[in-house]
Design a protein around this motif. Structure first.
Motif, PDB file in Angstrom:
ATOM      1  N   ARG A 174      13.894 -12.416   0.149  1.00  0.00           N
ATOM      2  CA  ARG A 174      13.301 -11.320  -0.642  1.00  0.00           C
ATOM      3  C   ARG A 174      12.253 -11.865  -1.611  1.00  0.00           C
ATOM      4  NH1 ARG A 174      16.545  -6.236  -0.955  1.00  0.00           N
ATOM      5  NH2 ARG A 174      17.866  -6.384   0.885  1.00  0.00           N
ATOM      6  N   GLN A 200      14.429  -3.846   6.670  1.00  0.00           N
ATOM      7  CA  GLN A 200      15.082  -3.108   5.579  1.00  0.00           C
ATOM      8  C   GLN A 200      14.797  -3.791   4.242  1.00  0.00           C
ATOM      9  OE1 GLN A 200      16.362  -0.296   5.627  1.00  0.00           O
ATOM     10  NE2 GLN A 200      16.648   0.057   7.819  1.00  0.00           N
ATOM     11  N   ALA A 201      14.956  -5.112   4.228  1.00  0.00           N
ATOM     12  CA  ALA A 201      14.745  -5.865   2.986  1.00  0.00           C
ATOM     13  C   ALA A 201      13.312  -5.676   2.501  1.00  0.00           C
ATOM     14  CB  ALA A 201      15.047  -7.353   3.211  1.00  0.00           C
ATOM     15  N   ASN A 260      11.266  -3.218   3.139  1.00  0.00           N
ATOM     16  CA  ASN A 260      11.067  -1.833   2.669  1.00  0.00           C
ATOM     17  C   ASN A 260      11.573  -1.694   1.230  1.00  0.00           C
ATOM     18  OD1 ASN A 260      10.311   0.941   3.094  1.00  0.00           O
ATOM     19  ND2 ASN A 260      12.508   1.394   3.162  1.00  0.00           N
ATOM     20  N   GLU A 261      12.737  -2.304   0.970  1.00  0.00           N
ATOM     21  CA  GLU A 261      13.307  -2.210  -0.379  1.00  0.00           C
ATOM     22  C   GLU A 261      12.452  -2.969  -1.407  1.00  0.00           C
ATOM     23  OE1 GLU A 261      17.734  -2.012   1.512  1.00  0.00           O
ATOM     24  OE2 GLU A 261      17.431  -3.476  -0.109  1.00  0.00           O
ATOM     25  N   GLY A 281       9.305  -1.116  -2.033  1.00  0.00           N
ATOM     26  CA  GLY A 281       9.610   0.083  -2.824  1.00  0.00           C
ATOM     27  C   GLY A 281       9.766  -0.264  -4.299  1.00  0.00           C
ATOM     28  N   SER A 282      10.481  -1.354  -4.556  1.00  0.00           N
ATOM     29  CA  SER A 282      10.720  -1.716  -5.960  1.00  0.00           C
ATOM     30  C   SER A 282       9.427  -2.164  -6.641  1.00  0.00           C
ATOM     31  CB  SER A 282      11.785  -2.819  -6.054  1.00  0.00           C
ATOM     32  OG  SER A 282      11.241  -4.033  -5.595  1.00  0.00           O
ATOM     33  N   LEU A 291      10.255   4.801   7.359  1.00  0.00           N
ATOM     34  CA  LEU A 291      10.454   4.047   6.109  1.00  0.00           C
ATOM     35  C   LEU A 291       9.243   4.238   5.196  1.00  0.00           C
ATOM     36  CD1 LEU A 291      11.997   0.745   7.558  1.00  0.00           C
ATOM     37  CD2 LEU A 291      13.197   2.658   6.474  1.00  0.00           C
ATOM     38  N   ASN A 341       7.960   2.650   2.689  1.00  0.00           N
ATOM     39  CA  ASN A 341       7.108   1.571   2.162  1.00  0.00           C
ATOM     40  C   ASN A 341       6.605   0.609   3.239  1.00  0.00           C
ATOM     41  OD1 ASN A 341       9.514   2.155  -0.008  1.00  0.00           O
ATOM     42  ND2 ASN A 341       7.438   2.192  -0.842  1.00  0.00           N
TER      43      ASN A 341
END
Ligand code: LLP
Length: 420
Positions: A108, A131-132, A134-135, A138-139, A188, A190
């Protein structure tokens, strides 16, 4: 073609005698030729001339910032596989919008670093990684441009340890699942789908596996485009092999023809990630014979370079040409020798039963094709130094990495405080 030739009876890098550098810098050291790096880059670029192509040099092959800068000055982008390589590429002047980030296990933190620098694309190799990303995106309030690396299940016919495109290899997303993954990715928030990526292995000496893999890629593109995914970019990876000995390898021009035949009409920007092809034969490892030892059945040339400086022979059974720095007379006596390093393993062997002009302790040898996967794979095994890297340009040379001595490394070690 490279620029390591005998001139006036002695091996030179371009116009610089190797023995002069050895005298000044000490052995062993890596020596790179600027003109050779530039030539290899240009030959590859010319082979792709009719295509919409961006060359992202695979930094892992040789990540010295002077080498990367030489290529960046010619217009190259970079393919990086870690935060460290990303830092190097940026420091060497590669524009962020020409950098792609590959690799099967990006953390990450590394994904955040790539997003922060606003690089061209991140090549995603699995759903958990998607997934990682995208998160993380997003953050940070950004959208991540992504290419999906497909695993085409094609055997590259190269050494097992550097084959990456078979279904049993850890790389990429199975080509049969890519449609599902991309369908989910389009939901998704982002993630921006920029294209597909592929890399089936390294040191390929045949074009047919490339052709098969490109055909598979083309078929996947057709299915995805029919489903409304535009896929403006296709990253074809690297992998084209180089001659380590007299064996013939496919020319960049023939490789370019295969790309054009299979993918030329797809209306996509093509990215290429050559590493070895650009720098492999642009470097040598210069070493001195410490002893000539008569064994019971073999004569050993024991060098001051070892497997920690060039691990390819030990790790991949690679055969690198070895030549004397002092030009042998035509008709010089040949002696059958094993060329070995001083490290305490039998695997520390550069060549066995090689016919070399008779040599003595103190003589200099050059181990060729050490420009790629040489210095970058070096270790300090047996508490040996990380040896200098020297770059030649015409009749000048520059030390582009100093020797890092064991003393420096020992300074990073601590005795645990319960001993005091
Ligand atoms: N792109 C990706 C995603 C890669 O994994 C690699 C190499 C390249 C490009 C560059 O491949 P090249 O054009 O250099 O073949 N240490 C091994 C080679 C490992 C290659 C790893 N990936 C050796 O010394 O043979």
């Amino acid at each position: 073609m490279d620029h390591f030739d005998y001139k006036n009876g002695a091996l030179a890098a371009e116009d610089m005698p190797i023995s002069d550098i050895a005298e000044a810098v000490g052995t062993p050291f890596y020596c790179y030729s600027t003109a050779t790096i530039e030539r290899h880059y240009r030959v590859f670029a010319e082979a792709l001339a009719g295509l919409s192509a961006t060359i992202c040099y695979a930094v892992k092959a040789n990540s010295n910032i002077a080498v990367i800068k030489t290529l960046a000055d010619l217009g190259a982008g970079a393919d990086v596989v870690s935060s460290g390589e990303l830092t190097r590429a940026l420091k060497a002047g590669v524009p962020a919008d020409k950098i792609v980030f590959s690799g099967v296990g990006k953390t990450r933190d590394e994904l955040a670093h790539a997003l922060q620098e606003n690089i061209l694309q991140i090549n995603i190799e699995s759903e958990p990684e998607l997934q990682a990303l995208n998160e993380v995106a997003g953050s940070m309030g950004v959208t991540a441009p992504v290419a999906f690396r497909i695993n085409p299940d094609i055997d590259a016919h190269t050494h097992d340890k550097i084959s990456t495109g078979r279904s049993e290899d850890k790389f990429g997303i199975e080509w049969t699942r890519i449609h599902d993954v991309i369908t989910r990715a389009s939901d998704l928030a982002n993630i921006e789908i920029a294209g597909l990526a592929m890399h089936i292995g390294s040191q390929l000496t045949e074009l047919e596996p490339f052709r098969q893999a490109f055909i598979r890629l083309r078929d996947v593109v057709a299915i995805l485009r029919a489903d409304g995914h535009n896929l403006p970019r296709l990253d074809l990876g690297g992998g084209l092999g180089i001659p380590y000995d007299a064996a013939a390898t496919p020319s960049p021009a023939d490789y370019g023809k295969v790309v054009t035949e299979v993918l030329g009409d797809l209306e996509a920007e093509l990215l290429f990630e050559p590493g070895r092809l650009i720098v492999g034969n642009a470097g040598i490892l210069v070493t001195r014979i410490v002893y000539v030892k008569e064994g019971a059945t073999r004569r050993f040339l024991i060098l001051d370079a070892a497997m920690n400086d060039l691990v390819r022979p030990s790790l991949y059974e690679a055969k690198h040409d070895i030549v004397p720095v002092s030009e042998p007379n035509s008709g010089a006596n040949l002696e059958r020798v094993d060329v070995v390093g001083p490290v305490c393993e039998t695997g520390d062997t550069f060549a066995t039963e090689l016919d070399l002009p008779s040599a003595e302790a103190g003589d200099l040898l050059a181990i060729r094709s050490a420009g790629a996967y040489g210095a970058v794979m070096a270790s300090t095994y047996n508490s040996r130094a990380l040896i200098p890297e020297v770059m030649v340009n015409g009749n000048a040379y520059s030390i582009i990495r100093e020797r890092i001595d064991p003393d420096t490394l020992i300074n990073y070690e601590n005795l645990p405080n319960w001993d005091s």
